[in-house]
Write a protein that holds these residues in place. Structure first.
Motif, mmCIF file in Angstrom:
data_model
loop_
_atom_site.group_PDB
_atom_site.id
_atom_site.type_symbol
_atom_site.label_atom_id
_atom_site.label_comp_id
_atom_site.label_asym_id
_atom_site.label_seq_id
_atom_site.Cartn_x
_atom_site.Cartn_y
_atom_site.Cartn_z
ATOM 1 N N ALA A 1 3.187 -2.954 -11.530
ATOM 2 C CA ALA A 1 2.100 -3.644 -10.837
ATOM 3 C C ALA A 1 0.803 -2.899 -11.111
ATOM 4 O O ALA A 1 0.786 -1.665 -11.184
ATOM 5 N N ARG A 2 -0.268 -3.646 -11.277
ATOM 6 C CA ARG A 2 -1.583 -3.055 -11.507
ATOM 7 C C ARG A 2 -2.544 -3.579 -10.460
ATOM 8 O O ARG A 2 -2.677 -4.795 -10.280
ATOM 9 N N PHE A 3 -3.188 -2.686 -9.754
ATOM 10 C CA PHE A 3 -4.225 -3.101 -8.820
ATOM 11 C C PHE A 3 -5.188 -1.952 -8.599
ATOM 12 O O PHE A 3 -4.918 -0.795 -8.938
ATOM 13 N N LYS A 4 -6.321 -2.301 -8.024
ATOM 14 C CA LYS A 4 -7.388 -1.324 -7.813
ATOM 15 C C LYS A 4 -7.459 -0.976 -6.332
ATOM 16 O O LYS A 4 -7.576 -1.864 -5.482
ATOM 17 N N VAL A 5 -7.377 0.315 -6.041
ATOM 18 C CA VAL A 5 -7.453 0.775 -4.656
ATOM 19 C C VAL A 5 -8.640 1.716 -4.531
ATOM 20 O O VAL A 5 -8.720 2.733 -5.237
ATOM 21 N N ASN A 6 -9.559 1.372 -3.654
ATOM 22 C CA ASN A 6 -10.756 2.194 -3.429
ATOM 23 C C ASN A 6 -11.482 2.509 -4.735
ATOM 24 O O ASN A 6 -11.943 3.633 -4.965
ATOM 25 N N GLY A 7 -11.516 1.504 -5.604
ATOM 26 C CA GLY A 7 -12.258 1.614 -6.843
ATOM 27 C C GLY A 7 -11.516 2.240 -7.998
ATOM 28 O O GLY A 7 -12.067 2.359 -9.103
ATOM 29 N N VAL A 8 -10.264 2.620 -7.783
ATOM 30 C CA VAL A 8 -9.485 3.279 -8.839
ATOM 31 C C VAL A 8 -8.320 2.377 -9.238
ATOM 32 O O VAL A 8 -7.559 1.913 -8.383
ATOM 33 N N GLU A 9 -8.179 2.138 -10.554
ATOM 34 C CA GLU A 9 -7.069 1.327 -11.060
ATOM 35 C C GLU A 9 -5.776 2.125 -11.009
ATOM 36 O O GLU A 9 -5.753 3.312 -11.348
ATOM 37 N N HIS A 10 -4.703 1.445 -10.604
ATOM 38 C CA HIS A 10 -3.392 2.086 -10.589
ATOM 39 C C HIS A 10 -2.385 1.183 -11.284
ATOM 40 O O HIS A 10 -2.363 -0.029 -11.054
ATOM 41 N N ASP A 11 -1.537 1.775 -12.117
ATOM 42 C CA ASP A 11 -0.379 1.098 -12.683
ATOM 43 C C ASP A 11 0.839 1.756 -12.069
ATOM 44 O O ASP A 11 1.080 2.949 -12.283
ATOM 45 N N LEU A 12 1.593 0.972 -11.317
ATOM 46 C CA LEU A 12 2.745 1.538 -10.630
ATOM 47 C C LEU A 12 4.026 0.887 -11.123
ATOM 48 O O LEU A 12 4.086 -0.343 -11.260
ATOM 49 N N ASP A 13 5.031 1.703 -11.345
ATOM 50 C CA ASP A 13 6.338 1.210 -11.760
ATOM 51 C C ASP A 13 7.150 0.898 -10.508
ATOM 52 O O ASP A 13 7.982 1.696 -10.071
ATOM 53 N N ILE A 14 6.859 -0.263 -9.921
ATOM 54 C CA ILE A 14 7.496 -0.659 -8.661
ATOM 55 C C ILE A 14 7.914 -2.115 -8.743
ATOM 56 O O ILE A 14 7.459 -2.858 -9.606
ATOM 57 N N GLU A 15 8.787 -2.498 -7.819
ATOM 58 C CA GLU A 15 9.218 -3.895 -7.762
ATOM 59 C C GLU A 15 8.055 -4.762 -7.272
ATOM 60 O O GLU A 15 7.336 -4.369 -6.341
ATOM 61 N N GLU B 1 -2.283 -8.279 -7.418
ATOM 62 C CA GLU B 1 -2.555 -7.713 -8.745
ATOM 63 C C GLU B 1 -3.963 -8.097 -9.192
ATOM 64 O O GLU B 1 -4.390 -9.245 -9.062
ATOM 65 N N GLY B 2 -4.684 -7.111 -9.695
ATOM 66 C CA GLY B 2 -6.023 -7.338 -10.211
ATOM 67 C C GLY B 2 -7.088 -7.500 -9.141
ATOM 68 O O GLY B 2 -8.246 -7.782 -9.455
ATOM 69 N N GLN B 3 -6.719 -7.330 -7.876
ATOM 70 C CA GLN B 3 -7.692 -7.533 -6.802
ATOM 71 C C GLN B 3 -8.186 -6.193 -6.265
ATOM 72 O O GLN B 3 -7.584 -5.149 -6.492
ATOM 73 N N GLU B 4 -9.299 -6.267 -5.537
ATOM 74 C CA GLU B 4 -9.938 -5.063 -4.998
ATOM 75 C C GLU B 4 -9.352 -4.765 -3.621
ATOM 76 O O GLU B 4 -9.555 -5.532 -2.679
ATOM 77 N N ILE B 5 -8.673 -3.647 -3.528
ATOM 78 C CA ILE B 5 -8.069 -3.250 -2.259
ATOM 79 C C ILE B 5 -8.840 -2.049 -1.717
ATOM 80 O O ILE B 5 -9.141 -1.111 -2.455
#
Ligand code: FES
Ligand code: FES
Length: 157
Positions: free
Chosen positions: A2-16, A66-70
């Motif tokens: 999963a890829r999403f942005k948290v507090n302005g930082v992109e993260h790619d996580l190997d999660i379900e 995914e792809g949204q600003e969190i």
């Protein structure tokens, strides 16, 4: 994955993909400011912002953001002003919370502040009815009158 942005930082996580966002934040990213309360979207302890809207992360699958600003409570200081220049920033909210002695045990308060900041960004001067209908977070310590007073003091600041 999963890829999403948290507090302005992109993260790619190997999660379900069905993992609740709450657990991705807490267990995968170590952002423990977002709390677990009920797990069924009833209490609001897990509230974060997704594209500036308050969302209960315990029932939000990571695949849906995914792809949204969190934004979490850890990042609120950096984004609250930018959402709506007329809305109070985190420092103002925190001061109101101190002035009105809102937190008791404090457990619900990060979710409460996320919900309140989202409301004030959309509506800087909410009526009591609007506060009650928008801020549905549960506080076992019964801080509701103080929450309302603090919000009222922030209106139109
Ligand atoms: S833990 Fe998400 S609403 Fe209670
Ligand atoms: S301050 Fe204790 S649960 Fe809200």
């Amino acid at each position: 994955m999963a890829r999403f942005k948290v507090n302005g930082v992109e993260h790619d996580l190997d999660i379900e993909p069905e993992m609740p966002l709450l657990w991705a934040l807490r267990d995968e990213l170590g952002m423990t400011g977002t709390k677990f309360g009920c797990g069924i979207a009833s209490c609001g302890a897990c509230t974060v912002h997704v594209n500036s809207s308050a969302v209960r992360s315990c029932v939000t699958a990571v695949s849906t953001v995914e792809g949204q600003e969190i934004t979490t409570i850890e990042g609120l200081a950096n984004v609250a002003v930018g959402v709506n220049p007329s809305a109070p920033d985190l420092a103002a909210v925190q001061q109101a919370w101190i002035d009105h002695q809102v937190p008791q045990c404090g457990y619900c308060q990060s979710g409460m502040i996320m919900a309140v900041s989202s409301l004030l960004a959309r509506n800087p001067n909410p009526t009591n009815a609007e506060i009650d209908s928008n801020i549905t977070n549960v506080c076992r310590c019964g801080s509701y009158p103080r929450v309302r007073s603090a919000i009222r003091s922030l209106a139109n600041v």
